[in-house]
Design a protein around this motif. Structure first.
Motif, PDB file in Angstrom:
ATOM      1  N   UNK A 299      33.166  42.830  31.962  1.00  0.00           N
ATOM      2  CA  UNK A 299      33.679  43.667  33.051  1.00  0.00           C
ATOM      3  C   UNK A 299      33.573  42.909  34.377  1.00  0.00           C
ATOM      4  N   UNK A 300      32.450  42.198  34.569  1.00  0.00           N
ATOM      5  CA  UNK A 300      32.275  41.453  35.817  1.00  0.00           C
ATOM      6  C   UNK A 300      33.370  40.406  35.977  1.00  0.00           C
ATOM      7  N   UNK A 301      33.675  39.693  34.896  1.00  0.00           N
ATOM      8  CA  UNK A 301      34.671  38.629  35.056  1.00  0.00           C
ATOM      9  C   UNK A 301      36.062  39.234  35.243  1.00  0.00           C
ATOM     10  N   UNK A 302      36.303  40.411  34.658  1.00  0.00           N
ATOM     11  CA  UNK A 302      37.597  41.069  34.894  1.00  0.00           C
ATOM     12  C   UNK A 302      37.720  41.448  36.369  1.00  0.00           C
ATOM     13  N   UNK A 303      36.634  41.992  36.933  1.00  0.00           N
ATOM     14  CA  UNK A 303      36.655  42.393  38.346  1.00  0.00           C
ATOM     15  C   UNK A 303      36.847  41.180  39.257  1.00  0.00           C
ATOM     16  N   UNK A 304      36.110  40.105  38.964  1.00  0.00           N
ATOM     17  CA  UNK A 304      36.213  38.921  39.820  1.00  0.00           C
ATOM     18  C   UNK A 304      37.598  38.296  39.693  1.00  0.00           C
ATOM     19  N   UNK A 305      38.105  38.246  38.462  1.00  0.00           N
ATOM     20  CA  UNK A 305      39.450  37.701  38.244  1.00  0.00           C
ATOM     21  C   UNK A 305      40.474  38.527  39.010  1.00  0.00           C
ATOM     22  N   UNK A 307      40.040  40.456  41.670  1.00  0.00           N
ATOM     23  CA  UNK A 307      39.929  40.274  43.121  1.00  0.00           C
ATOM     24  C   UNK A 307      40.548  38.933  43.530  1.00  0.00           C
ATOM     25  N   UNK A 308      40.273  37.900  42.746  1.00  0.00           N
ATOM     26  CA  UNK A 308      40.846  36.584  43.063  1.00  0.00           C
ATOM     27  C   UNK A 308      42.374  36.672  43.137  1.00  0.00           C
ATOM     28  N   UNK A 309      42.975  37.229  42.089  1.00  0.00           N
ATOM     29  CA  UNK A 309      44.442  37.230  42.042  1.00  0.00           C
ATOM     30  C   UNK A 309      45.048  38.133  43.114  1.00  0.00           C
ATOM     31  N   UNK A 310      44.387  39.242  43.381  1.00  0.00           N
ATOM     32  CA  UNK A 310      44.915  40.144  44.411  1.00  0.00           C
ATOM     33  C   UNK A 310      44.849  39.450  45.778  1.00  0.00           C
ATOM     34  N   UNK A 311      43.708  38.807  46.049  1.00  0.00           N
ATOM     35  CA  UNK A 311      43.537  38.154  47.348  1.00  0.00           C
ATOM     36  C   UNK A 311      44.499  36.983  47.518  1.00  0.00           C
ATOM     37  N   UNK A 312      44.820  36.351  46.435  1.00  0.00           N
ATOM     38  CA  UNK A 312      45.646  35.134  46.500  1.00  0.00           C
ATOM     39  C   UNK A 312      47.084  35.465  46.948  1.00  0.00           C
ATOM     40  N   UNK A 313      47.526  36.655  46.626  1.00  0.00           N
ATOM     41  CA  UNK A 313      48.887  37.032  46.994  1.00  0.00           C
ATOM     42  C   UNK A 313      48.813  38.188  47.994  1.00  0.00           C
ATOM     43  N   UNK A 314      49.018  37.881  49.274  1.00  0.00           N
ATOM     44  CA  UNK A 314      48.821  38.920  50.313  1.00  0.00           C
ATOM     45  C   UNK A 314      49.786  40.083  50.120  1.00  0.00           C
ATOM     46  N   UNK A 315      50.961  39.813  49.563  1.00  0.00           N
ATOM     47  CA  UNK A 315      51.908  40.912  49.323  1.00  0.00           C
ATOM     48  C   UNK A 315      51.298  41.927  48.354  1.00  0.00           C
ATOM     49  N   UNK A 316      50.703  41.404  47.266  1.00  0.00           N
ATOM     50  CA  UNK A 316      50.062  42.294  46.282  1.00  0.00           C
ATOM     51  C   UNK A 316      48.905  43.022  46.963  1.00  0.00           C
ATOM     52  N   UNK A 352      45.566  46.416  37.237  1.00  0.00           N
ATOM     53  CA  UNK A 352      44.534  46.290  36.186  1.00  0.00           C
ATOM     54  C   UNK A 352      45.136  45.624  34.945  1.00  0.00           C
ATOM     55  N   UNK A 353      46.302  46.099  34.538  1.00  0.00           N
ATOM     56  CA  UNK A 353      46.956  45.492  33.363  1.00  0.00           C
ATOM     57  C   UNK A 353      47.183  44.001  33.592  1.00  0.00           C
ATOM     58  N   UNK A 354      47.631  43.687  34.808  1.00  0.00           N
ATOM     59  CA  UNK A 354      47.968  42.285  35.099  1.00  0.00           C
ATOM     60  C   UNK A 354      46.702  41.422  35.164  1.00  0.00           C
ATOM     61  N   UNK A 355      45.617  42.002  35.686  1.00  0.00           N
ATOM     62  CA  UNK A 355      44.359  41.238  35.746  1.00  0.00           C
ATOM     63  C   UNK A 355      43.839  40.999  34.325  1.00  0.00           C
ATOM     64  N   UNK A 356      43.929  42.011  33.474  1.00  0.00           N
ATOM     65  CA  UNK A 356      43.481  41.836  32.081  1.00  0.00           C
ATOM     66  C   UNK A 356      44.363  40.818  31.354  1.00  0.00           C
ATOM     67  N   UNK A 357      45.626  40.762  31.758  1.00  0.00           N
ATOM     68  CA  UNK A 357      46.529  39.795  31.130  1.00  0.00           C
ATOM     69  C   UNK A 357      46.209  38.375  31.590  1.00  0.00           C
ATOM     70  N   UNK A 358      46.099  38.191  32.904  1.00  0.00           N
ATOM     71  CA  UNK A 358      45.911  36.836  33.425  1.00  0.00           C
ATOM     72  C   UNK A 358      44.497  36.319  33.185  1.00  0.00           C
TER      73      UNK A 358
END
Ligand code: HEM
Length: 498
Positions: A299-305, A307-316, A352-358
């Motif tokens: 769960x921790x790595x899903x959350x960190x992953x 946050x990383x991806x969301x932060x990386x794309x300011x539009x998202x 959430x779906x996209x974070x679990x995918x990536x």
């Protein structure tokens, strides 16, 4: 004299036997037609080494590009990236059992757990027995505990980072939070890691144990006892402490059953209803330990992953924040989000779906033994007894299913924009069918709702109260993949929002 002559021939015999083995593995083994690294066709030590290196998902990407959708990764095992194979290998009725990869995850003195049990009939029975404790309905009763811990987490981030402008390594902080939540949910006691860090060494013990088991599981069975001692050097006292922690939690539950609401009390109620011979006290304790061991890192790595991806794309980031802000208008300032409330936010659900995918929390293939009579997978015939497996990291990057931009974090791929467009509806449904982060079939993750409960509260609470920006927005996410794909260095600036 004659003994001396035969001694001279011994090395020669060895060389001939080795050559014979190589020729058999390379040309005559039922998996000989599938290519992969030469060493992998001879020994499992190749994949154990790959597991140890921690970049399994990267190397396998390269190997699939080179050899196609079926790659031989061990003398008797292939890894398959063709998404169509999922419904055969992980079918509920297919009869594919877990391979012996799972043995090192088991404590040698204990009977198999839900996760390590390779006997499908016994597993089905046990899963039926305890399944009710893991449903979203049961877990929602425990939601206030999760909200309290996440509020504590928010306060700590505020104190240590938002107020000081220091950089926060959110991969570490999410681990602390997830361990506190799972400890609380499992046995009603948080590890207090948010406030005190890994003071007793419990967090690193669980993490190391999973990683070690991942490497040992890939090693040949004969080599495991030789490798294992290198992994278990200094942790004996911490093992003992965890056993004491679980035992004392159990004692408190037995003396004051009325004051507890956690997984242990739910399971003790099941035990009271079914009897000790069906669900023993030891088993309850072991299952609760599994909740911590299997549920915190993932769960921790899903959350960190995420946050990383969301932060990386300011539009998202801005789209999600807008949705969360609008939802938070229904809450008082100090009232936390509930999972039922955020579950209905469409863009968040897609994130959430996209974070679990990536960034799937498990980064190895899930190996299964082909059942009696063999099987046809991806149009190929596999004889019984060989091992086949699929890895979420490859399935999730398949362009036919997820689109040409499958390597990019784009939550919109999970959203139907025009319900009248049947092709679009089908495309999204097909993606949902290939969401493999929690596995599939009879052995799919039983703790999925625990994780979703945490994610659905933690991310909206954090984004509602803080602005996160990556320290190095141009860098890719760092992943160490030793079965659990753990994130490293998700370093962020945190600013409190007014
Ligand atoms: C985002 C978080 C999580 C991810 C990505 C994840 C992933 C997975 C995957 C891929 C499997 C299938 C393993 C296999 O077939 O070899 C699995 C099984 C399992 N997971 Fe999780 N998991 C997560 C959270 C949790 C939590 C919170 C728990 C706590 C109870 C948990 C407990 C288990 C157990 C007990 C199994 C074995 C189920 C069985 O064989 O019946 N997991 N998980």
């Amino acid at each position: 004299m004659s003994t001396n002559v035969s001694l001279v021939y011994l090395p020669l015999l060895g060389i001939v036997a080795l050559l014979g083995y190589v020729v058999k593995q390379w040309f005559f083994h039922p998996l000989a037609k599938y290519r992969g690294p030469f060493l992998a066709s001879l020994t499992n030590l190749w994949s154990a080494y790959l597991a140890f290196r921690g970049d399994w998902h990267v190397v396998m990407d390269q190997l699939h590009k080179k050899y196609g959708p079926i790659v031989r990764i061990a003398p008797n095992e292939v890894c398959i990236s063709d998404p169509a194979a999922m419904k055969v290998i992980y079918s509920i009725t297919g009869g594919f059992c877990k391979s012996d990869f799972y043995e090192p995850f088991r404590i040698p003195t204990d009977p198999p757990s839900l996760f390590t049990d390779r006997d499908e009939a016994r597993h089905t029975e046990r899963r039926r027995l305890v399944g009710s404790a893991y449903t979203m309905n049961s877990l929602l009763k425990l939601e206030p505990h999760v909200q309290i811990i996440i509020s504590r987490f928010v306060r700590q981030l505020d104190k240590l980072f938002a107020s000081t402008n220091e950089v926060a390594d959110m991969s570490t902080w999410f681990y602390r939070m997830a361990y506190d939540v799972t400890g609380q949910l499992a046995v009603g006691r948080s590890f207090n890691a948010i406030d005190e860090g890994d003071r007793f060494g419990f967090l690193s013990l669980f993490m190391d144990r999973n990683a070690n088991a991942g490497v040992l599981g890939r090693a040949p069975a004969w080599a495991r006892p030789l490798i294992a001692p290198f992994f278990n050097t200094t942790k004996i006292q911490v093992y003992k402490d965890i056993t004491d922690f679980m035992q004392s939690s159990m004692n408190v539950h037995l003396t004051h059953p009325e004051v507890h609401s956690d997984m242990m009390s739910l399971m003790l109620q099941l035990r009271d209803a079914k009897g000790e011979e069906v669900l023993s006290m030891d088993q309850v304790q072991r299952d609760c330990k599994s909740v911590i061991a299997a549920g915190a890192d993932t769960t921790a790595s899903t959350l960190a992953g995420m946050l990383h991806y969301i932060c990386k794309d300011r539009r998202v980031y801005q789209t999600l924040q807008k949705e969360i802000d609008a939802a938070s208008l229904e809450l008082e300032a100090d009232q936390p989000f509930s999972a039922t409330m955020t579950e209905k936010l469409p863009y968040f659900a897609a994130c959430i779906q996209e974070a679990l995918r990536m960034h799937s929390g498990v980064g190895f293939p899930l190996p299964r033994v082909v059942p009696e009579g063999g099987a046809v997978i991806s149009g190929e015939v596999f004889p019984e007894g060989v091992v086949v497996g699929m890895n979420a990291w490859q399935v999730h990057r398949n362009k036919d299913v997820f689109g040409e931009d499958a390597d990019v974090f784009r939550p919109e791929r999970w959203i139907v924009t025009n319900a009248a467009d049947r092709n679009e509806v089908q495309r999204v449904k097909n993606r949902e069918r290939h969401q493999f982060a929690f596995g599939a079939g009879t052995r799919t993750c039983i703790g999925k709702h625990i994780s979703l409960l945490e994610v659905r509260i933690a991310i909206p609470e954090l984004m509602r109260r803080f602005d996160f920006t990556l320290e190095h927005p141009d860098r890719d996410i760092e992943v160490v993949n030793m079965w659990f794909a753990t994130t490293r260095n998700v370093k962020c600036y945190i600013k409190a929002r007014s």
